[in-house]
Scaffold this motif. Sequence first.
Motif, PDB file in Angstrom:
ATOM      1  N   LYS A 144       0.854  -1.190   0.000  1.00  0.00           N
ATOM      2  CA  LYS A 144       0.000   0.000   0.000  1.00  0.00           C
ATOM      3  C   LYS A 144       0.886   1.234   0.000  1.00  0.00           C
ATOM      4  CE  LYS A 144      -3.929  -2.216   0.527  1.00  0.00           C
ATOM      5  NZ  LYS A 144      -4.959  -2.199  -0.475  1.00  0.00           N
ATOM      6  N   VAL A 145       0.431   2.265  -0.694  1.00  0.00           N
ATOM      7  CA  VAL A 145       1.158   3.519  -0.743  1.00  0.00           C
ATOM      8  C   VAL A 145       0.155   4.656  -0.607  1.00  0.00           C
ATOM      9  CG1 VAL A 145       1.135   3.621  -3.274  1.00  0.00           C
ATOM     10  CG2 VAL A 145       2.879   4.845  -2.044  1.00  0.00           C
ATOM     11  N   LEU A 146       0.526   5.677   0.168  1.00  0.00           N
ATOM     12  CA  LEU A 146      -0.311   6.868   0.290  1.00  0.00           C
ATOM     13  C   LEU A 146       0.159   7.885  -0.734  1.00  0.00           C
ATOM     14  CD1 LEU A 146      -0.640   7.435   4.129  1.00  0.00           C
ATOM     15  CD2 LEU A 146      -2.438   6.824   2.542  1.00  0.00           C
ATOM     16  N   ILE A 147      -0.767   8.391  -1.513  1.00  0.00           N
ATOM     17  CA  ILE A 147      -0.465   9.354  -2.571  1.00  0.00           C
ATOM     18  C   ILE A 147      -1.177  10.661  -2.241  1.00  0.00           C
ATOM     19  CG2 ILE A 147      -0.769   9.871  -5.029  1.00  0.00           C
ATOM     20  CD1 ILE A 147       1.066   7.588  -4.808  1.00  0.00           C
ATOM     21  N   VAL A 177      -3.108  10.518 -14.956  1.00  0.00           N
ATOM     22  CA  VAL A 177      -3.217   9.067 -14.807  1.00  0.00           C
ATOM     23  C   VAL A 177      -3.478   8.495 -16.182  1.00  0.00           C
ATOM     24  CG1 VAL A 177      -4.521   7.193 -13.716  1.00  0.00           C
ATOM     25  CG2 VAL A 177      -4.160   9.342 -12.475  1.00  0.00           C
ATOM     26  N   GLU A 178      -2.762   7.411 -16.500  1.00  0.00           N
ATOM     27  CA  GLU A 178      -3.005   6.773 -17.789  1.00  0.00           C
ATOM     28  C   GLU A 178      -3.113   5.268 -17.616  1.00  0.00           C
ATOM     29  OE1 GLU A 178       0.127   7.313 -20.669  1.00  0.00           O
ATOM     30  OE2 GLU A 178       1.660   7.280 -19.122  1.00  0.00           O
ATOM     31  N   SER A 179      -3.819   4.658 -18.541  1.00  0.00           N
ATOM     32  CA  SER A 179      -3.995   3.211 -18.552  1.00  0.00           C
ATOM     33  C   SER A 179      -3.153   2.653 -19.687  1.00  0.00           C
ATOM     34  CB  SER A 179      -5.470   2.879 -18.756  1.00  0.00           C
ATOM     35  OG  SER A 179      -5.663   1.496 -18.731  1.00  0.00           O
ATOM     36  N   ILE A 180      -2.186   1.763 -19.347  1.00  0.00           N
ATOM     37  CA  ILE A 180      -1.191   1.345 -20.345  1.00  0.00           C
ATOM     38  C   ILE A 180      -1.009  -0.160 -20.542  1.00  0.00           C
ATOM     39  CG2 ILE A 180       0.158   3.476 -20.241  1.00  0.00           C
ATOM     40  CD1 ILE A 180       2.040   2.054 -18.298  1.00  0.00           C
ATOM     41  N   LYS A 209      -1.005   3.927 -14.522  1.00  0.00           N
ATOM     42  CA  LYS A 209       0.215   4.676 -14.212  1.00  0.00           C
ATOM     43  C   LYS A 209      -0.183   6.047 -13.679  1.00  0.00           C
ATOM     44  CE  LYS A 209       4.466   6.270 -16.449  1.00  0.00           C
ATOM     45  NZ  LYS A 209       5.191   6.307 -17.742  1.00  0.00           N
ATOM     46  N   VAL A 210       0.238   6.330 -12.440  1.00  0.00           N
ATOM     47  CA  VAL A 210      -0.062   7.605 -11.803  1.00  0.00           C
ATOM     48  C   VAL A 210       1.220   8.441 -11.872  1.00  0.00           C
ATOM     49  CG1 VAL A 210      -0.785   8.746  -9.677  1.00  0.00           C
ATOM     50  CG2 VAL A 210      -1.691   6.477 -10.244  1.00  0.00           C
ATOM     51  N   VAL A 211       1.183   9.519 -12.642  1.00  0.00           N
ATOM     52  CA  VAL A 211       2.351  10.381 -12.805  1.00  0.00           C
ATOM     53  C   VAL A 211       2.177  11.595 -11.907  1.00  0.00           C
ATOM     54  CG1 VAL A 211       3.751  11.704 -14.423  1.00  0.00           C
ATOM     55  CG2 VAL A 211       2.661   9.580 -15.172  1.00  0.00           C
ATOM     56  N   MET A 212       3.200  11.823 -11.076  1.00  0.00           N
ATOM     57  CA  MET A 212       3.165  12.914 -10.119  1.00  0.00           C
ATOM     58  C   MET A 212       3.725  14.188 -10.749  1.00  0.00           C
ATOM     59  SD  MET A 212       1.836  11.024  -7.860  1.00  0.00           S
ATOM     60  CE  MET A 212       1.721  12.128  -6.470  1.00  0.00           C
ATOM     61  N   MET A 213       3.479  15.314 -10.123  1.00  0.00           N
ATOM     62  CA  MET A 213       3.930  16.599 -10.647  1.00  0.00           C
ATOM     63  C   MET A 213       5.456  16.712 -10.679  1.00  0.00           C
ATOM     64  SD  MET A 213       1.056  19.146  -9.127  1.00  0.00           S
ATOM     65  CE  MET A 213       1.329  20.466 -10.282  1.00  0.00           C
ATOM     66  N   ASN A 214       6.160  15.923  -9.863  1.00  0.00           N
ATOM     67  CA  ASN A 214       7.617  15.961  -9.866  1.00  0.00           C
ATOM     68  C   ASN A 214       8.219  15.021 -10.920  1.00  0.00           C
ATOM     69  OD1 ASN A 214       7.306  13.421  -8.760  1.00  0.00           O
ATOM     70  ND2 ASN A 214       8.257  13.910  -6.811  1.00  0.00           N
ATOM     71  N   GLY A 215       7.364  14.372 -11.711  1.00  0.00           N
ATOM     72  CA  GLY A 215       7.823  13.484 -12.779  1.00  0.00           C
ATOM     73  C   GLY A 215       7.921  12.027 -12.382  1.00  0.00           C
ATOM     74  N   LYS A 216       7.907  11.731 -11.087  1.00  0.00           N
ATOM     75  CA  LYS A 216       7.939  10.341 -10.638  1.00  0.00           C
ATOM     76  C   LYS A 216       6.578   9.712 -10.901  1.00  0.00           C
ATOM     77  CE  LYS A 216      11.435  11.097  -7.157  1.00  0.00           C
ATOM     78  NZ  LYS A 216      11.823  10.924  -5.758  1.00  0.00           N
ATOM     79  N   PHE A 217       6.558   8.382 -10.976  1.00  0.00           N
ATOM     80  CA  PHE A 217       5.283   7.717 -11.237  1.00  0.00           C
ATOM     81  C   PHE A 217       5.167   6.443 -10.425  1.00  0.00           C
ATOM     82  CE2 PHE A 217       8.218   5.995 -14.341  1.00  0.00           C
ATOM     83  CZ  PHE A 217       7.942   4.638 -14.329  1.00  0.00           C
TER      84      PHE A 217
END
Length: 64
Positions: free
Chosen positions: A11-14, A22-25, A29-37
């Motif tokens: 589990k991770v808190l976002i 967010v994209e379905s691939i 895939k949840v892409v954060m504003m800092n570029g990490k996903f």
Amino acid sequence: MITLTKYNDKKVLINSSQIEFVESIPETKVVMMNGKFHIVRESMEEIIEKTIEYNNKVLIYSNK
């Protein structure tokens, strides 16, 4: 903060306000504003629902 499940079942808190997109691939895939996903098990629709639910809780709490 919303709880999501990574593919290793951890589990991770976002911070939902830091989600850029967010994209379905076909995984989600949840892409954060800092570029990490994060690759998570929840669908895009589930992430939207969790974000709305969290935002509603914040609004209700702040109005007390």
